[in-house]
Design a protein around this motif. Sequence first.
Motif, PDB file in Angstrom:
ATOM      1  N   THR A  66       0.821  -1.211   0.000  1.00  0.00           N
ATOM      2  CA  THR A  66       0.000   0.000   0.000  1.00  0.00           C
ATOM      3  C   THR A  66       0.854   1.259   0.000  1.00  0.00           C
ATOM      4  N   THR A  67       1.985   1.221   0.694  1.00  0.00           N
ATOM      5  CA  THR A  67       2.874   2.383   0.711  1.00  0.00           C
ATOM      6  C   THR A  67       3.455   2.649  -0.671  1.00  0.00           C
ATOM      7  N   ALA A  68       3.824   1.575  -1.385  1.00  0.00           N
ATOM      8  CA  ALA A  68       4.368   1.740  -2.738  1.00  0.00           C
ATOM      9  C   ALA A  68       3.316   2.330  -3.669  1.00  0.00           C
ATOM     10  N   PHE A  69       2.072   1.849  -3.553  1.00  0.00           N
ATOM     11  CA  PHE A  69       0.999   2.375  -4.396  1.00  0.00           C
ATOM     12  C   PHE A  69       0.738   3.849  -4.082  1.00  0.00           C
ATOM     13  N   ASP A  70       0.644   4.169  -2.798  1.00  0.00           N
ATOM     14  CA  ASP A  70       0.392   5.555  -2.413  1.00  0.00           C
ATOM     15  C   ASP A  70       1.554   6.466  -2.789  1.00  0.00           C
ATOM     16  N   ALA A  71       2.778   5.936  -2.815  1.00  0.00           N
ATOM     17  CA  ALA A  71       3.927   6.743  -3.243  1.00  0.00           C
ATOM     18  C   ALA A  71       3.789   7.143  -4.701  1.00  0.00           C
ATOM     19  N   CYS A  72       3.264   6.250  -5.517  1.00  0.00           N
ATOM     20  CA  CYS A  72       3.030   6.593  -6.927  1.00  0.00           C
ATOM     21  C   CYS A  72       2.033   7.731  -7.047  1.00  0.00           C
ATOM     22  N   LEU A  73       0.951   7.642  -6.275  1.00  0.00           N
ATOM     23  CA  LEU A  73      -0.044   8.708  -6.303  1.00  0.00           C
ATOM     24  C   LEU A  73       0.554  10.030  -5.823  1.00  0.00           C
ATOM     25  N   ALA A  74       1.379   9.966  -4.779  1.00  0.00           N
ATOM     26  CA  ALA A  74       1.995  11.183  -4.260  1.00  0.00           C
ATOM     27  C   ALA A  74       2.910  11.823  -5.291  1.00  0.00           C
ATOM     28  N   MET A  75       3.698  11.011  -5.990  1.00  0.00           N
ATOM     29  CA  MET A  75       4.623  11.560  -6.984  1.00  0.00           C
ATOM     30  C   MET A  75       3.879  12.132  -8.187  1.00  0.00           C
ATOM     31  N   LEU A  76       2.793  11.466  -8.599  1.00  0.00           N
ATOM     32  CA  LEU A  76       2.025  11.978  -9.732  1.00  0.00           C
ATOM     33  C   LEU A  76       1.296  13.259  -9.341  1.00  0.00           C
ATOM     34  N   ARG A  77       0.803  13.312  -8.116  1.00  0.00           N
ATOM     35  CA  ARG A  77       0.155  14.541  -7.667  1.00  0.00           C
ATOM     36  C   ARG A  77       1.175  15.677  -7.546  1.00  0.00           C
ATOM     37  N   ALA A  78       2.366  15.373  -7.067  1.00  0.00           N
ATOM     38  CA  ALA A  78       3.414  16.391  -6.987  1.00  0.00           C
ATOM     39  C   ALA A  78       3.768  16.904  -8.376  1.00  0.00           C
ATOM     40  N   PHE A  79       3.767  16.003  -9.362  1.00  0.00           N
ATOM     41  CA  PHE A  79       4.017  16.401 -10.751  1.00  0.00           C
ATOM     42  C   PHE A  79       2.959  17.415 -11.194  1.00  0.00           C
ATOM     43  N   ARG A  80       1.713  17.151 -10.867  1.00  0.00           N
ATOM     44  CA  ARG A  80       0.639  18.067 -11.264  1.00  0.00           C
ATOM     45  C   ARG A  80       0.716  19.381 -10.477  1.00  0.00           C
ATOM     46  N   ASP A  81       1.168  19.321  -9.242  1.00  0.00           N
ATOM     47  CA  ASP A  81       1.400  20.559  -8.496  1.00  0.00           C
ATOM     48  C   ASP A  81       2.435  21.434  -9.207  1.00  0.00           C
ATOM     49  N   LYS A  82       3.508  20.816  -9.661  1.00  0.00           N
ATOM     50  CA  LYS A  82       4.544  21.569 -10.375  1.00  0.00           C
ATOM     51  C   LYS A  82       3.972  22.218 -11.629  1.00  0.00           C
ATOM     52  N   HIS A  83       3.077  21.515 -12.274  1.00  0.00           N
ATOM     53  CA  HIS A  83       2.508  22.081 -13.494  1.00  0.00           C
ATOM     54  C   HIS A  83       1.598  23.267 -13.205  1.00  0.00           C
ATOM     55  N   ILE A  84       0.838  23.204 -12.122  1.00  0.00           N
ATOM     56  CA  ILE A  84      -0.006  24.339 -11.754  1.00  0.00           C
ATOM     57  C   ILE A  84       0.854  25.574 -11.504  1.00  0.00           C
ATOM     58  N   GLN A  85       1.969  25.390 -10.797  1.00  0.00           N
ATOM     59  CA  GLN A  85       2.873  26.509 -10.560  1.00  0.00           C
ATOM     60  C   GLN A  85       3.433  27.053 -11.870  1.00  0.00           C
ATOM     61  N   MET A  86       3.717  26.160 -12.812  1.00  0.00           N
ATOM     62  CA  MET A  86       4.259  26.581 -14.104  1.00  0.00           C
ATOM     63  C   MET A  86       3.229  27.392 -14.890  1.00  0.00           C
ATOM     64  N   VAL A  87       1.989  26.948 -14.893  1.00  0.00           N
ATOM     65  CA  VAL A  87       0.935  27.693 -15.573  1.00  0.00           C
ATOM     66  C   VAL A  87       0.789  29.080 -14.955  1.00  0.00           C
ATOM     67  N   SER A  88       0.855  29.156 -13.643  1.00  0.00           N
ATOM     68  CA  SER A  88       0.760  30.453 -12.984  1.00  0.00           C
ATOM     69  C   SER A  88       1.866  31.385 -13.443  1.00  0.00           C
ATOM     70  N   ARG A  89       3.085  30.865 -13.525  1.00  0.00           N
ATOM     71  CA  ARG A  89       4.221  31.711 -13.897  1.00  0.00           C
ATOM     72  C   ARG A  89       4.181  32.116 -15.357  1.00  0.00           C
ATOM     73  N   TYR A  90       3.813  31.187 -16.243  1.00  0.00           N
ATOM     74  CA  TYR A  90       3.876  31.466 -17.678  1.00  0.00           C
ATOM     75  C   TYR A  90       2.639  32.190 -18.198  1.00  0.00           C
ATOM     76  N   ILE A  91       1.515  32.070 -17.499  1.00  0.00           N
ATOM     77  CA  ILE A  91       0.278  32.636 -18.025  1.00  0.00           C
ATOM     78  C   ILE A  91      -0.323  33.669 -17.085  1.00  0.00           C
ATOM     79  N   ILE A  92      -0.649  33.273 -15.868  1.00  0.00           N
ATOM     80  CA  ILE A  92      -1.365  34.179 -14.981  1.00  0.00           C
ATOM     81  C   ILE A  92      -0.518  35.405 -14.653  1.00  0.00           C
ATOM     82  N   VAL A  93       0.732  35.189 -14.286  1.00  0.00           N
ATOM     83  CA  VAL A  93       1.608  36.313 -13.941  1.00  0.00           C
ATOM     84  C   VAL A  93       1.827  37.220 -15.143  1.00  0.00           C
TER      85      VAL A  93
END
Length: 545
Positions: free
Chosen positions: A352-379
């Motif tokens: 279960t920890t290995a599975f949840d680690a995958c979800l955490a890393m994929l969610r972190a990837f999407r967090d990085k993308h939200i920050q990127m959109v903010s910098r390249y577009i919203i700002v």
Amino acid sequence: MLPSIPLPIDYDVSLHHGFLPSDIPLERLPGLCYNKWEAIVKNLQALILSRRLRGVVEALPVLSTDYLQSEPEWRRAYSVLAFIAHAYIWGGDSPVDRVPPTISVPFLATCIHLELPPVATYAGVCLWNWKPLFDDEPIDNLENLSTLQTFTGSIDESWFYLVSVAIEARGAPIIPLMLSAIAAARQNDTFIVTECLRSFAERLDELGSLLQRMYESCDPHVFYHRIRPFLAGSKNMADAGLPNGVIFDNGTGERQEYVEFSGGSNAQSSIIQFFDIILGIEHRPTGTQPPNESRGVSSRTEPSTPPTPSHNFILDMRRYMPGSHARFLSHVAAVANLRSFVEARPRNRALTTAFDACLAMLRAFRDKHIQMVSRYIIVKSRESRSLSRGAPSPHRHARPKLPHPVATSPELPYRHPHTSTADAASDVSDHDSLSSPIAARSSRQHKKNLRGTGGTALIPFLKQARDETGEPTIDAWARRLLNNGPGATTSGDNPWTMAMIGDGGGNSSPVAKLGSVTEHRGEMEIVGLAGTWSVDDSEGGICHW
């Protein structure tokens, strides 16, 4: 009887390159027949700047695709013609809604062969638009990659495409790895499944680091004002000058219908959708809540089955993938079993920890993308508005030669991509200055309904996609951490907030909330990473994940 696990090779998916082609994309079409196409795409920037492109394209002969003999040749032809078609539509003082037969006829033929729509898709600008600098070095190394063609000739545009290429290459080994995990789950081999999930999580972490390298050589100003307009599709572009879409003239003289297609979007990346399918992540239409769940905490009484596909933007983007890749994803979805396998074994902490680690890393990837959109577009949008307030332009309808972004909505006057940044921002400022109650309501509705280039409200869409990534978590602690919602930042631009999560013994400890990035709420005037700024069902943004 269980359906067979798909063989990647049957779907034009490489064991080494993933959804990138097994063979390095052709740098030019062989023989003399298509030299005119190659000459145009080689000199695309000069032809756009000199205003000669449309005349040169219209003077071309209608070349047959009968001489294309291999899949690499068909892909090269599609990519070249997609670049020329988009430059033809968007590369003048105003957009044109009819593509002449000299491009339309062969372009439509390549689209039929490759099962793609007539638009510059992710496949055309990324998957089939790269070459290694040295054949004996890996292609997941950004320093060993170069693009074959761009609209602007800038390093920034090349880097923008190549980051996606490197992510595809680095993520390629995950495909056979996780197909092996599916096979191991069928054999009840928890050890193999656990090891595969651990390797998956580690590789996802590497992909997040690659994504952040976008900042190194793609300047937000250059991207926002120079690159993005050429990536626009033809769907809901009335305010940009294409009220009905475009017509691809087949030269028969018969009446033809307008067509509308979304622009390129990273949601058209098969590798990202593969990750979601493998982990059993369901993406719903933006704003739709998960069934039988409240505030991110699920009630799980029995193992879940793979989610039933629902009509939403992410699934719609499969129509913009090469046909074989879309069919591969459908086959994988039919055999995906890892989520139910792990849910049936909640006491196996390693699994279960290995599975949840995958979800955490994929969610972190999407967090990085939200920050990127903010910098390249919203700002960048806010900067344009600030500039206009300080120095309003006296030339509201000037048409500079270099392309600039469009910001369209029912409340704003039409602006073409070639309107200057100050002009565009001035229009927004004037709009915001309206003081009547009706105007104020209109402004609030405008902000509420602003859509990203992928056909959904950009930040809400990306945030929901991120939050949905945490829903399948197995371990209760991990589920609370991943599904805590965006929350409020503690101070300034700090992307982390502290949540009090109980340890089961009456004590609480502060834990960083994974999803709480600074997301620039409420002031989005221009959104999306590629070419459509409409309030309804607009286009595909090349950076939607």
